[in-house]
Design a protein around this motif. Structure first.
Motif, PDB file in Angstrom:
ATOM      1  N   LYS A  22     -11.965 -20.451  39.389  1.00 57.61           N
ATOM      2  CA  LYS A  22     -12.180 -21.989  40.005  1.00 57.61           C
ATOM      3  C   LYS A  22     -10.462 -22.502  39.374  1.00 57.61           C
ATOM      4  CE  LYS A  22     -16.013 -21.311  41.583  1.00 57.61           C
ATOM      5  NZ  LYS A  22     -16.097 -21.117  42.983  1.00 57.61           N
ATOM      6  N   SER A  23     -10.177 -23.593  40.416  1.00 55.76           N
ATOM      7  CA  SER A  23      -8.881 -24.132  40.256  1.00 55.76           C
ATOM      8  C   SER A  23      -8.816 -25.370  40.609  1.00 55.76           C
ATOM      9  CB  SER A  23      -7.912 -23.534  40.921  1.00 55.76           C
ATOM     10  OG  SER A  23      -6.488 -23.954  40.777  1.00 55.76           O
ATOM     11  N   ASP A  24      -8.132 -26.384  40.221  1.00 59.47           N
ATOM     12  CA  ASP A  24      -7.988 -27.871  40.403  1.00 59.47           C
ATOM     13  C   ASP A  24      -6.763 -27.927  41.332  1.00 59.47           C
ATOM     14  OD1 ASP A  24      -5.688 -27.945  38.959  1.00 59.47           O
ATOM     15  OD2 ASP A  24      -6.348 -29.670  37.901  1.00 59.47           O
ATOM     16  N   GLN A  25      -6.702 -29.256  41.732  1.00 55.86           N
ATOM     17  CA  GLN A  25      -5.452 -29.629  42.549  1.00 55.86           C
ATOM     18  C   GLN A  25      -4.092 -29.674  41.827  1.00 55.86           C
ATOM     19  OE1 GLN A  25      -6.336 -29.254  45.873  1.00 55.86           O
ATOM     20  NE2 GLN A  25      -8.075 -28.447  45.294  1.00 55.86           N
ATOM     21  N   GLY A  26      -4.005 -29.479  40.742  1.00 62.51           N
ATOM     22  CA  GLY A  26      -2.904 -29.819  40.067  1.00 62.51           C
ATOM     23  C   GLY A  26      -2.431 -31.217  39.790  1.00 62.51           C
ATOM     24  N   GLN A  27      -3.188 -32.144  39.669  1.00 56.20           N
ATOM     25  CA  GLN A  27      -2.991 -33.637  39.537  1.00 56.20           C
ATOM     26  C   GLN A  27      -2.275 -33.722  38.214  1.00 56.20           C
ATOM     27  OE1 GLN A  27      -6.143 -32.155  39.751  1.00 56.20           O
ATOM     28  NE2 GLN A  27      -7.405 -33.391  40.891  1.00 56.20           N
ATOM     29  N   GLY A  28      -1.211 -34.695  38.294  1.00 54.56           N
ATOM     30  CA  GLY A  28      -0.567 -34.946  37.089  1.00 54.56           C
ATOM     31  C   GLY A  28       0.489 -34.000  36.544  1.00 54.56           C
ATOM     32  N   GLY A  29       0.838 -33.036  37.582  1.00 51.98           N
ATOM     33  CA  GLY A  29       1.678 -32.279  37.327  1.00 51.98           C
ATOM     34  C   GLY A  29       1.239 -30.860  36.578  1.00 51.98           C
ATOM     35  N   VAL A  30      -0.215 -30.834  36.447  1.00 52.61           N
ATOM     36  CA  VAL A  30      -0.739 -29.834  35.640  1.00 52.61           C
ATOM     37  C   VAL A  30      -1.748 -29.021  36.460  1.00 52.61           C
ATOM     38  CG1 VAL A  30      -1.845 -28.953  33.506  1.00 52.61           C
ATOM     39  CG2 VAL A  30      -0.207 -30.779  33.387  1.00 52.61           C
ATOM     40  N   THR A  31      -1.813 -27.826  36.618  1.00 50.52           N
ATOM     41  CA  THR A  31      -2.884 -27.124  37.443  1.00 50.52           C
ATOM     42  C   THR A  31      -3.693 -26.380  36.130  1.00 50.52           C
ATOM     43  OG1 THR A  31      -1.411 -26.690  39.126  1.00 50.52           O
ATOM     44  CG2 THR A  31      -3.432 -25.354  38.788  1.00 50.52           C
ATOM     45  N   VAL A  32      -4.943 -26.524  36.510  1.00 49.40           N
ATOM     46  CA  VAL A  32      -5.980 -26.073  35.740  1.00 49.40           C
ATOM     47  C   VAL A  32      -6.913 -24.807  36.293  1.00 49.40           C
ATOM     48  CG1 VAL A  32      -8.117 -26.370  34.096  1.00 49.40           C
ATOM     49  CG2 VAL A  32      -6.330 -28.161  34.211  1.00 49.40           C
ATOM     50  N   GLU A  33      -6.816 -23.580  35.925  1.00 49.63           N
ATOM     51  CA  GLU A  33      -7.655 -22.673  36.238  1.00 49.63           C
ATOM     52  C   GLU A  33      -8.438 -21.917  35.230  1.00 49.63           C
ATOM     53  OE1 GLU A  33      -5.109 -20.106  39.458  1.00 49.63           O
ATOM     54  OE2 GLU A  33      -3.982 -20.377  37.619  1.00 49.63           O
ATOM     55  N   ALA A  34      -9.727 -21.520  35.662  1.00 47.76           N
ATOM     56  CA  ALA A  34     -10.898 -21.184  34.844  1.00 47.76           C
ATOM     57  C   ALA A  34     -11.332 -20.020  35.213  1.00 47.76           C
ATOM     58  CB  ALA A  34     -11.740 -22.300  34.284  1.00 47.76           C
ATOM     59  N   LEU A  35     -11.456 -18.896  34.649  1.00 46.53           N
ATOM     60  CA  LEU A  35     -12.216 -17.975  35.038  1.00 46.53           C
ATOM     61  C   LEU A  35     -13.517 -17.721  34.101  1.00 46.53           C
ATOM     62  CD1 LEU A  35     -12.178 -14.855  36.325  1.00 46.53           C
ATOM     63  CD2 LEU A  35     -10.981 -14.190  34.358  1.00 46.53           C
ATOM     64  N   TRP A  36     -14.710 -17.555  34.588  1.00 46.86           N
ATOM     65  CA  TRP A  36     -16.006 -17.656  33.862  1.00 46.86           C
ATOM     66  C   TRP A  36     -16.189 -16.091  33.574  1.00 46.86           C
ATOM     67  CZ3 TRP A  36     -21.516 -18.983  36.275  1.00 46.86           C
ATOM     68  CH2 TRP A  36     -22.255 -18.821  35.174  1.00 46.86           C
ATOM     69  N   VAL A  37     -16.131 -15.710  32.304  1.00 53.87           N
ATOM     70  CA  VAL A  37     -16.207 -14.264  32.061  1.00 53.87           C
ATOM     71  C   VAL A  37     -17.519 -13.999  31.763  1.00 53.87           C
ATOM     72  CG1 VAL A  37     -15.614 -12.315  30.339  1.00 53.87           C
ATOM     73  CG2 VAL A  37     -13.963 -14.392  31.050  1.00 53.87           C
ATOM     74  N   THR A  38     -18.487 -13.386  32.590  1.00 57.22           N
ATOM     75  CA  THR A  38     -19.776 -12.865  32.455  1.00 57.22           C
ATOM     76  C   THR A  38     -20.057 -11.505  32.273  1.00 57.22           C
ATOM     77  OG1 THR A  38     -20.386 -12.872  34.667  1.00 57.22           O
ATOM     78  CG2 THR A  38     -20.750 -15.115  33.881  1.00 57.22           C
ATOM     79  N   PRO A  39     -21.064 -11.230  31.939  1.00 54.36           N
ATOM     80  CA  PRO A  39     -21.231  -9.506  31.757  1.00 54.36           C
ATOM     81  C   PRO A  39     -21.261  -8.974  33.340  1.00 54.36           C
ATOM     82  CG  PRO A  39     -22.911 -10.482  30.401  1.00 54.36           C
ATOM     83  CD  PRO A  39     -22.152 -11.710  31.060  1.00 54.36           C
ATOM     84  N   GLU A  40     -21.620  -9.590  34.276  1.00 55.88           N
ATOM     85  CA  GLU A  40     -21.603  -9.332  35.761  1.00 55.88           C
ATOM     86  C   GLU A  40     -20.035  -9.155  36.072  1.00 55.88           C
ATOM     87  OE1 GLU A  40     -25.573 -11.020  34.750  1.00 55.88           O
ATOM     88  OE2 GLU A  40     -23.520 -11.909  34.652  1.00 55.88           O
ATOM     89  N   TYR A  41     -19.354  -9.982  35.791  1.00 58.93           N
ATOM     90  CA  TYR A  41     -17.748 -10.126  36.044  1.00 58.93           C
ATOM     91  C   TYR A  41     -17.177  -8.798  35.343  1.00 58.93           C
ATOM     92  CZ  TYR A  41     -12.997 -11.027  35.829  1.00 58.93           C
ATOM     93  OH  TYR A  41     -11.498 -10.763  35.716  1.00 58.93           O
ATOM     94  N   LEU A  42     -17.610  -8.837  34.366  1.00 58.43           N
ATOM     95  CA  LEU A  42     -16.897  -7.431  33.326  1.00 58.43           C
ATOM     96  C   LEU A  42     -17.293  -6.497  34.078  1.00 58.43           C
ATOM     97  CD1 LEU A  42     -17.736  -8.939  29.828  1.00 58.43           C
ATOM     98  CD2 LEU A  42     -15.268  -8.797  31.017  1.00 58.43           C
ATOM     99  N   ALA A  43     -18.550  -6.054  34.765  1.00 55.84           N
ATOM    100  CA  ALA A  43     -18.714  -4.905  35.131  1.00 55.84           C
ATOM    101  C   ALA A  43     -18.058  -4.756  36.581  1.00 55.84           C
ATOM    102  CB  ALA A  43     -20.307  -4.857  35.451  1.00 55.84           C
ATOM    103  N   ALA A  44     -18.108  -5.963  37.117  1.00 56.29           N
ATOM    104  CA  ALA A  44     -17.413  -5.720  38.572  1.00 56.29           C
ATOM    105  C   ALA A  44     -15.836  -5.573  38.490  1.00 56.29           C
ATOM    106  CB  ALA A  44     -17.639  -7.087  39.431  1.00 56.29           C
ATOM    107  N   ALA A  45     -15.305  -6.079  37.522  1.00 59.64           N
ATOM    108  CA  ALA A  45     -13.856  -6.053  37.118  1.00 59.64           C
ATOM    109  C   ALA A  45     -13.659  -4.739  36.659  1.00 59.64           C
ATOM    110  CB  ALA A  45     -13.128  -7.168  36.537  1.00 59.64           C
ATOM    111  N   VAL A  46     -14.501  -3.834  36.310  1.00 56.19           N
ATOM    112  CA  VAL A  46     -14.307  -2.679  35.522  1.00 56.19           C
ATOM    113  C   VAL A  46     -13.711  -2.947  34.273  1.00 56.19           C
ATOM    114  CG1 VAL A  46     -13.909  -0.243  35.995  1.00 56.19           C
ATOM    115  CG2 VAL A  46     -14.034  -1.668  37.812  1.00 56.19           C
TER     116      VAL A  46
END
Length: 192
Positions: free
Chosen positions: A64-88
């Motif tokens: 997920k990512s925000d809209q870059g308000q205030g000149g800063v973009t925030v991105e976050a990746l939720w690391v779950t066991p399912e994500y780890l398996a799918a991302a190999v």
């Protein structure tokens, strides 16, 4: 420590270096950027220029990512066991960490100022789940770049002997407060 395996640590290091190098690309002779900067989405999807449908679905679900308000973009990746398996990413230690906790990789991007000095993650990040606020138990800085800091924030999966994610939980919100005069940014993951 989340990255106990040398293989996963090396892979994360390579991804973060690629992320930093991508952001440092200069404009070409025609005034256009030679390449677009690497993003957390590149990390989530394996940094392929041509994303498969599976990679795009993985990115949409966990990144997920925000809209870059205030000149800063925030991105976050939720690391779950399912994500780890799918991302190999088959690392037993990281999988164990994600099974015991709610783990997020956070990527901040700006082109002015020093985010390492300006922003304290542990004091200004929380999860909101079913009306409950959950404070992080750990923050590990993985990339100490003042314009592109990245790190791992860990939240407990159990709070007051209750699971943070209940069987009726429909969404999970990562709230980032007080970053560059933006009182609150909210990244939302829908839970099927």
């Amino acid at each position: 420590m989340i990255f106990k395996s040398k293989t996963v640590l090396a892979a994360v290091f390579v991804l973060l270096v690629f992320f930093a190098v991508g952001c440092a690309k200069t404009a070409g002779t025609n005034g256009q950027a030679d390449e677009k900067p690497a993003t957390a989405g590149d990390v989530a999807s394996g940094q392929s220029e041509q994303k498969s449908d599976e990679q795009a679905d993985l990115e949409q679900k966990y990144l997920k990512s925000d809209q870059g308000q205030g000149g800063v973009t925030v991105e976050a990746l939720w690391v779950t066991p399912e994500y780890l398996a799918a991302a190999v990413l088959d690392d037993p230690n990281l999988k164990k960490q994600a099974e015991k906790n709610l783990v997020f990789e956070i990527f901040l991007t700006t082109h002015g100022g020093d985010l390492l000095k300006e922003f304290d993650v542990l004091s200004n990040v929380e999860l909101l789940v079913d009306g409950r606020s959950v404070k992080p138990s750990e923050w590990k800085l993985n990339q100490a770049d003042p314009h592109h800091p990245a790190g791992t924030v860990v939240f407990p999966k159990v709070l007051d002997n209750e699971p943070v994610l209940g069987e009726n939980t429909k969404e999970l919100k990562l709230v980032v407060k007080n970053l560059r005069d933006v009182p609150e940014r909210v990244l939302i993951w829908r839970i099927p």
